[in-house]
Each structure stands twice: as structure tokens, then as C-alpha cells.
Motif scaffolding. Structure first.
Motif, PDB file in Angstrom:
ATOM      1  N   ALA A 252      41.958 -28.615 -30.819  1.00 47.30           N
ATOM      2  CA  ALA A 252      41.856 -28.508 -29.367  1.00 47.30           C
ATOM      3  C   ALA A 252      41.037 -27.289 -28.993  1.00 47.30           C
ATOM      4  O   ALA A 252      41.323 -26.176 -29.443  1.00 47.30           O
ATOM      5  N   GLY A 253      40.018 -27.476 -28.172  1.00 50.92           N
ATOM      6  CA  GLY A 253      39.206 -26.360 -27.702  1.00 50.92           C
ATOM      7  C   GLY A 253      39.892 -25.630 -26.560  1.00 50.92           C
ATOM      8  O   GLY A 253      40.209 -26.225 -25.521  1.00 50.92           O
ATOM      9  N   LEU A 254      40.139 -24.339 -26.727  1.00 54.18           N
ATOM     10  CA  LEU A 254      40.824 -23.530 -25.714  1.00 54.18           C
ATOM     11  C   LEU A 254      39.990 -22.291 -25.398  1.00 54.18           C
ATOM     12  O   LEU A 254      39.301 -21.758 -26.260  1.00 54.18           O
ATOM     13  N   PHE A 255      40.092 -21.829 -24.160  1.00 56.23           N
ATOM     14  CA  PHE A 255      39.267 -20.708 -23.706  1.00 56.23           C
ATOM     15  C   PHE A 255      40.152 -19.633 -23.082  1.00 56.23           C
ATOM     16  O   PHE A 255      41.069 -19.931 -22.311  1.00 56.23           O
ATOM     17  N   TYR A 256      39.861 -18.392 -23.431  1.00 54.04           N
ATOM     18  CA  TYR A 256      40.522 -17.245 -22.794  1.00 54.04           C
ATOM     19  C   TYR A 256      39.933 -17.078 -21.399  1.00 54.04           C
ATOM     20  O   TYR A 256      38.732 -16.845 -21.240  1.00 54.04           O
ATOM     21  N   VAL A 257      40.786 -17.198 -20.377  1.00 54.18           N
ATOM     22  CA  VAL A 257      40.282 -17.207 -19.002  1.00 54.18           C
ATOM     23  C   VAL A 257      40.999 -16.158 -18.165  1.00 54.18           C
ATOM     24  O   VAL A 257      42.221 -16.208 -18.002  1.00 54.18           O
ATOM     25  N   ASN A 258      40.224 -15.227 -17.634  1.00 53.31           N
ATOM     26  CA  ASN A 258      40.748 -14.327 -16.609  1.00 53.31           C
ATOM     27  C   ASN A 258      40.228 -14.805 -15.245  1.00 53.31           C
ATOM     28  O   ASN A 258      39.569 -15.838 -15.159  1.00 53.31           O
ATOM     29  N   GLU A 259      40.515 -14.079 -14.185  1.00 53.83           N
ATOM     30  CA  GLU A 259      40.152 -14.544 -12.844  1.00 53.83           C
ATOM     31  C   GLU A 259      38.640 -14.668 -12.665  1.00 53.83           C
ATOM     32  O   GLU A 259      38.143 -15.595 -12.021  1.00 53.83           O
ATOM     33  N   ASP A 278      45.267 -26.627 -10.145  1.00 49.80           N
ATOM     34  CA  ASP A 278      46.325 -25.621 -10.064  1.00 49.80           C
ATOM     35  C   ASP A 278      46.305 -24.626 -11.211  1.00 49.80           C
ATOM     36  O   ASP A 278      47.239 -23.856 -11.386  1.00 49.80           O
ATOM     37  N   PHE A 279      45.204 -24.604 -12.006  1.00 47.88           N
ATOM     38  CA  PHE A 279      45.098 -23.619 -13.090  1.00 47.88           C
ATOM     39  C   PHE A 279      44.081 -22.526 -12.765  1.00 47.88           C
ATOM     40  O   PHE A 279      43.766 -21.698 -13.611  1.00 47.88           O
ATOM     41  N   TYR A 280      43.567 -22.509 -11.540  1.00 45.37           N
ATOM     42  CA  TYR A 280      42.567 -21.496 -11.212  1.00 45.37           C
ATOM     43  C   TYR A 280      43.169 -20.095 -11.057  1.00 45.37           C
ATOM     44  O   TYR A 280      42.517 -19.103 -11.306  1.00 45.37           O
ATOM     45  N   ASN A 281      44.408 -20.013 -10.621  1.00 40.70           N
ATOM     46  CA  ASN A 281      45.049 -18.711 -10.444  1.00 40.70           C
ATOM     47  C   ASN A 281      45.690 -18.275 -11.756  1.00 40.70           C
ATOM     48  O   ASN A 281      46.864 -18.537 -12.019  1.00 40.70           O
ATOM     49  N   ILE A 282      44.887 -17.624 -12.591  1.00 40.05           N
ATOM     50  CA  ILE A 282      45.360 -17.178 -13.894  1.00 40.05           C
ATOM     51  C   ILE A 282      46.047 -15.820 -13.740  1.00 40.05           C
ATOM     52  O   ILE A 282      45.405 -14.813 -13.430  1.00 40.05           O
ATOM     53  N   LEU A 283      47.371 -15.791 -13.929  1.00 36.76           N
ATOM     54  CA  LEU A 283      48.120 -14.546 -13.788  1.00 36.76           C
ATOM     55  C   LEU A 283      48.122 -13.752 -15.085  1.00 36.76           C
ATOM     56  O   LEU A 283      47.986 -12.533 -15.071  1.00 36.76           O
ATOM     57  N   ASP A 284      48.260 -14.443 -16.193  1.00 32.17           N
ATOM     58  CA  ASP A 284      48.302 -13.791 -17.500  1.00 32.17           C
ATOM     59  C   ASP A 284      47.448 -14.615 -18.464  1.00 32.17           C
ATOM     60  O   ASP A 284      47.903 -15.637 -18.990  1.00 32.17           O
ATOM     61  N   PRO A 285      46.189 -14.209 -18.704  1.00 29.50           N
ATOM     62  CA  PRO A 285      45.289 -15.008 -19.548  1.00 29.50           C
ATOM     63  C   PRO A 285      45.837 -15.270 -20.949  1.00 29.50           C
ATOM     64  O   PRO A 285      45.705 -16.380 -21.474  1.00 29.50           O
ATOM     65  N   ILE A 286      46.468 -14.273 -21.561  1.00 27.68           N
ATOM     66  CA  ILE A 286      47.006 -14.434 -22.910  1.00 27.68           C
ATOM     67  C   ILE A 286      48.165 -15.434 -22.910  1.00 27.68           C
ATOM     68  O   ILE A 286      48.256 -16.314 -23.778  1.00 27.68           O
ATOM     69  N   ASP A 287      49.048 -15.325 -21.925  1.00 27.91           N
ATOM     70  CA  ASP A 287      50.190 -16.230 -21.851  1.00 27.91           C
ATOM     71  C   ASP A 287      49.731 -17.669 -21.597  1.00 27.91           C
ATOM     72  O   ASP A 287      50.271 -18.614 -22.186  1.00 27.91           O
ATOM     73  N   SER A 288      48.750 -17.841 -20.722  1.00 28.64           N
ATOM     74  CA  SER A 288      48.217 -19.189 -20.456  1.00 28.64           C
ATOM     75  C   SER A 288      47.648 -19.810 -21.723  1.00 28.64           C
ATOM     76  O   SER A 288      47.875 -20.985 -22.016  1.00 28.64           O
ATOM     77  N   LEU A 289      46.913 -19.008 -22.481  1.00 33.07           N
ATOM     78  CA  LEU A 289      46.324 -19.495 -23.729  1.00 33.07           C
ATOM     79  C   LEU A 289      47.413 -19.851 -24.735  1.00 33.07           C
ATOM     80  O   LEU A 289      47.339 -20.880 -25.424  1.00 33.07           O
ATOM     81  N   ALA A 290      48.452 -19.016 -24.827  1.00 32.03           N
ATOM     82  CA  ALA A 290      49.563 -19.284 -25.751  1.00 32.03           C
ATOM     83  C   ALA A 290      50.298 -20.571 -25.379  1.00 32.03           C
ATOM     84  O   ALA A 290      50.720 -21.337 -26.257  1.00 32.03           O
TER      85      ALA A 290
END
Length: 522
Positions: A252-259, A278-290
Motif C-alpha cells: 500500500a502506498g502511503l504518504f506523510y502528510v502535514n497541513e 474529511d482527511f484534509y485536516n491532518i492533526l497528527d501526521p505521524i498518527d495518521s500514517l500509523a
């Protein structure tokens, strides 16, 4: 190829959840960016972190950078497994073969094959886009190289069979699309790449849990079986292919995303990357990726391909810690990502009707079904070997071909009408029947004949967003209205354009077995 001797193949065939890390080379080895890359790799090695595989981009985003083989050699020296991205945008088929031979010399045999981004920047303006081959025809070329290419006797140094080269090649699939037309073609291309002997797949980046679930679910439930049911064509069903697809390593291709990066994605500045609203508001980039790492592992993906992660060891260590926490707690996927009327969880699909009608917008183009049906009748009558008048037309073509003045007049007349009807580019190797009588040479910015690239957005071409509808979206609408979508599954490969035929009569070339249709019937 002998996969038993390939280190990457052995890793993919193991029980390990594989983490690959994408590296983007700089413009030069003299830059700070390149030194940062080497420094990061050294730290990963010293800390014994679970990254064994690095992939190296090939002029990512259409901008010139250092060739990936340079960094590939450094990675190999440092004890890692490199995967070289190999795209079609900058090289014709001869340059591609030369580069493959150079990669073999450097023992860089792991390749990720892609069509490539459209050139954006170059010396004194944009570079010329090449796209002489697409990803599927390139996979076929490498498959032949793996077996050993037989050189014709008439070429320099010909009359021999070259030694086999043990490449291990993978490909990209993009199951994240907003239109049914786009999504359908991505599944078609995935199957064609599989038939072209792609040994593993990495998904395009997508921030859409249901998209990940749909794709792996279709494979688990039987890819060709589901499409045979959906298209009401039992001949599509291939139990042997379904079995092999279930065993295929898919990352699965995943990307580290900040605001900041989220805003870039939202404006569609990176072709082919899809974000759920509803994924545009990234509060914690590392947690979202995990969370996404946990999601795809639970869904059954072989591993993850991490892109855009900062070259900081502490960031990767934080990611691993959060990922392992999710693995230990085993939260329910629906609760982890939330649910809404538009996305009821991330369960596997029950049928393709569900998949193609879930959250899909209306295609922004009419089908022009009358025109398609008219062309279909004319094509059968004049360009089908089962037509009752085919033998007579073939004899007429032979006669015209042997009389130069008649042939020149015939060719000019042909292109006069085809220019008016199809904006014909006079390639002499006509692909109209394979694309619902729409010309990919004049209407696709990348001249693709085996299906669209992954960069379209809301039905619009990657190169001309909001201006030009992708030619394959238009083809889908025609074929769907005519109930002919099953036909695209009957074609596993459309050979690339033969440049010998440029500005010659495509009609004569068809009758005299000089165009790509000759290879389709072999």
C-alpha cells in the motif's frame, strides 16, 4: 526469472510485513539533499530498523534529477535492497533497452515500472514528452529480456539470442478514483500488467480507507470471477489467474502528510493522488500514517510503501512506535477511521456493483453512442477479417500498394477524411478500434494505447486539468452504453506504435499485415 535467487522476491514471499521507503534523488550528488539521504540510510543501518528496501524515484513530478541507478549503487553497497523506479516519459524504446542493460551491469535488477509523470520543467522550457512505450509494453519488453531476446539476422550483430537477464519487476496500480470510468480502467490496467508478468504491485498513494479495502477485497474474492459477473461474460473468468492474483505481493502506498502538503494535494497539484474530503485536516501526521499502516496490514496487504517521510530517524521511530501500539490494541477499523453515509466502514466489497457505484460522481462526458455504433458497423464491414468482402478488399489493397501514384492518392484521401473525423496524426498504425474509435495519438497527451495513466482527476486529463476530458473516460462511456465493456478484458496487450509506418496508409497496412493488428493475432 529465477525468483528463488532474488533477495526482494524472497522477502515478499516471507511472512514478514514489509516496509519500503521511497527516496527522491536531488539534482546532483554534490547537494546537501543527497548527503542527507546517505546520512539517513547510514543511521537506519546502525539502528537496525525494519527497513530493508528503499525505492528510488525517476525524475519524480516530471522534473530532472539524478538518475536513480547512482543512489541504487550506494544503497546496494550499504547492504540494502534497492528498487529502481523506471518510467517511460523521457526515453524511446532503444534508450530504454540501453538503460536496462546498464542496470544489469550494475546488478540493479529490482524495478518498479510506471508510465511516468508528464514533463514539467527542463532546460529552456518543458522537455519533450516521449512515452514511446507505456508501462504495459515496457513490462512485456522486460519479460522478453528475462527470457533472452533473439536478435533478427538483419540487425547489426544479429542472428543470436542474448543471455537472459534476471530482472524482478513490479508495477503501480491506482484504485482511488472519483469516477466509475476512471476506476474501471485502473482495474483493467492492473490486470493487463499482471498478464505482462509484473511480480509485485504498489498502490498509488490514496487517503481513502474504502479504496484500500475494495481493491484487496476484489482480489481475495476472485478478480476475474467478479468481473465476469459484473460484465455478464463468463469467458472472462480465469480460476488460474484468480489463484495467482491472491498470491501476488501488494504493498500500500502511503504518504506523510502535514497541513502544507494536504493543501497541495487538495489543489490536485500532484497527479493521481486522491484525498477523501474529511482527511484534509491532518492533526497528527505521524498518527495518521500509523493508522493507515494498521489498516492495510489488517486488510491483508503484504506491506507498505512510505513516501514523503522526513529524513529524520526520530520521525520513523515515532511512526513505528504508534504503529506497534495499534497492532497491540487492535482497534476496530470502522471506529478508527469513522463512518458516514458516504463511507460505511471499510469492509470488503460484496460485488463490483457496490464498488463502482460507491461515492462515484457522474462522468463529465456524453457517450456519443450513435457515432460509436456507426463506426462499429463500418469497421466490421471494411476492417474485419470475418467480413464477407475482406478477401476482395485485401486483393484491392495489394493492387494499390504496387502502384505508387494510386497509393499516394489513396493515402492522401484516407487522411483527409480521418483528419476531419478523428484529428488523425497520420501514424499509419491505427488504434481507433481499441479505444472505442477515439484516437489516442491525438487525444491522449501521453499517446497511451493500453489504457489511461493514473493521473486523471474527476475525468479530466492530468496534463489539461478542467479543460480536456481523458480520452479513456470518453471511451468508457461509449463502451458502457453499447454494453461492450467486456471487450477491453479480451485484450491483454496492444503493441506500441510502429514508427516505420508513419505517414503511410493505415488502411493498406492493415490489409497487408504491417500494423500492430498482425501481432495481436499471433
Amino acid at each position: 526469472m529465477n525468483q528463488q535467487k532474488n533477495e526482494l522476491a524472497l522477502l515478499f514471499n516471507s511472512s514478514e510485513f514489509v516496509i519500503t521507503f521511497e527516496l527522491v534523488p536531488s539534482r546532483s550528488t554534490r547537494t546537501r539533499q543527497y548527503k542527507d539521504i546517505i546520512n539517513f540510510i547510514s543511521k537506519v543501518s546502525k539502528e537496525n530498523l525494519p527497513i530493508k528496501v528503499f525505492t528510488i524515484t525517476d525524475n519524480a513530478g516530471g522534473n530532472p534529477t539524478l538518475t536513480p541507478s547512482v543512489l541504487g549503487n550506494d544503497l546496494k553497497t550499504m547492504g540494502f535492497i534497492p528498487i529502481v523506479h523506471f518510467s517511460c516519459k523521457d526515453k524511446n524504446r532503444n534508450a530504454i533497452e540501453s538503460e536496462l542493460l546498464a542496470l544489469d551491469r550494475n546488478e540493479l535488477h529490482n524495478l518498479l515500472i510506471m508510465t511516468g509523470d508528464y514533463p514539467r520543467y527542463g532546460f529552456f522550457g518543458k522537455a519533450k514528452p516521449v512515452f514511446d512505450l507505456d508501462a504495459i509494453s515496457l513490462l512485456y519488453l522486460i519479460t522478453e529480456i528475462e527470457k533472452g531476446i533473439e536478435l533478427p539476422s538483419w540487425v547489426p550483430g544479429g542472428g543470436i539470442k542474448l543471455a537472459p537477464i534476471p530482472f524482478y519487476k513490479g508495477a503501480i496500480v491506482n484504485p482511488f478514483k472519483t469516477l466509475s470510468a476512471e476506476l474501471f480502467w485502473q482495474y483493467v490496467k492492473f490486470y493487463r500488467k499482471f498478464k505482462a508478468k509484473a511480480y509485485f504491485f504498489i498502490t498509488q498513494v490514496g487517503f481513502h480507507p474504502q479504496g484500500f479495502a475494495d481493491f484487496i477485497g476484489i482480489i481475495k474474492l476472485g478478480f476475474t470471477r467478479l468481473f465476469a459477473e459484473y460484465l455478464q461474460d463468463p469467458s472472462i473468468y480465469n480460476p488460474e489467474d484468480d489463484k495467482k492474483l491472491k498470491e501476488l505481493p501488494i504493498l500500500a502506498g502511503l504518504f506523510y502528510v502535514n497541513e502544507k502538503i494536504a493543501r497541495i494535494f487538495k489543489n490536485n497539484n500532484i497527479p493521481g493522488i486522491y484525498f477523501r474530503d474529511d482527511f484534509y485536516n491532518i492533526l497528527d501526521p505521524i498518527d495518521s500514517l500509523a493508522k493507515f499502516m494498521y489498516l492495510v496490514k489488517e486488510l491483508g496487504y503484504k506491506g507498505v510503501h512510505l513516501c514523503g517521510l522526513p529524513l529524520k530517524l526520530e520521525k520513523f521511530q515515532q511512526l513505528l512506535e504508534k504503529f506497534n501500539n495499534y497492532l497491540a490494541k487492535k482497534p476496530e477499523l470502522d471506529k478508527l477511521f469513522g463512518s458516514s453515509p458516504k463511507n460505511q466502514g471499510v469492509s470488503q466489497p460484496y460485488s463490483l456493483y457496490e464498488v463502482f457505484n460507491r461515492n462515484k460522481k457522474e462522468n463529465p462526458v456524453s457517450s456519443q453512442i450513435f457515432r460509436y455504433k456507426l463506426y462499429n458497423v463500418l469497421h466490421y464491414l471494411f476492417f474485419s477479417k470475418t467480413s464477407p468482402i475482406y478477401p476482395q478488399l485485401k486483393k484491392l489493397a495489394l493492387f494499390i500498394d504496387h502502384h505508387e501514384r494510386i497509393k499516394n492518392f489513396f493515402t492522401r484521401t484516407e487522411y483527409f477524411f480521418k483528419k476531419l473525423l478523428f484529428n488523425c496524426q497520420e501514424c499509419g498504425d491505427c488504434f481507433l478500434p481499441e479505444v472505442a474509435y477515439l484516437c489516442p495519438q491525438s487525444q491522449c497527451a501521453k499517446f497511451l494505447v493500453n489504457g489511461p495513466c493514473g493521473g486523471s482527476w474527476n475525468g479530466y486529463c492530468e496534463v489539461y486539468p478542467r479543460k480536456k476530458i481523458c480520452v479513456y473516460v470518453r471511451a468508457y462511456e461509449r463502451l458502457k452504453k453499447a454494453k461492450k465493456l467486456n471487450q477491453v478484458f479480451k485484450i491483454s496487450f496492444v503493441p506500441p506504435r510502429n514508427w516505420t509506418l508513419y505517414k503511410t496508409s493505415s488502411w493498406l497496412n492493415f490489409y497487408l499485415d504491417r500494423d500492430h493488428h498482425f501481432y495481436l493475432t499471433k
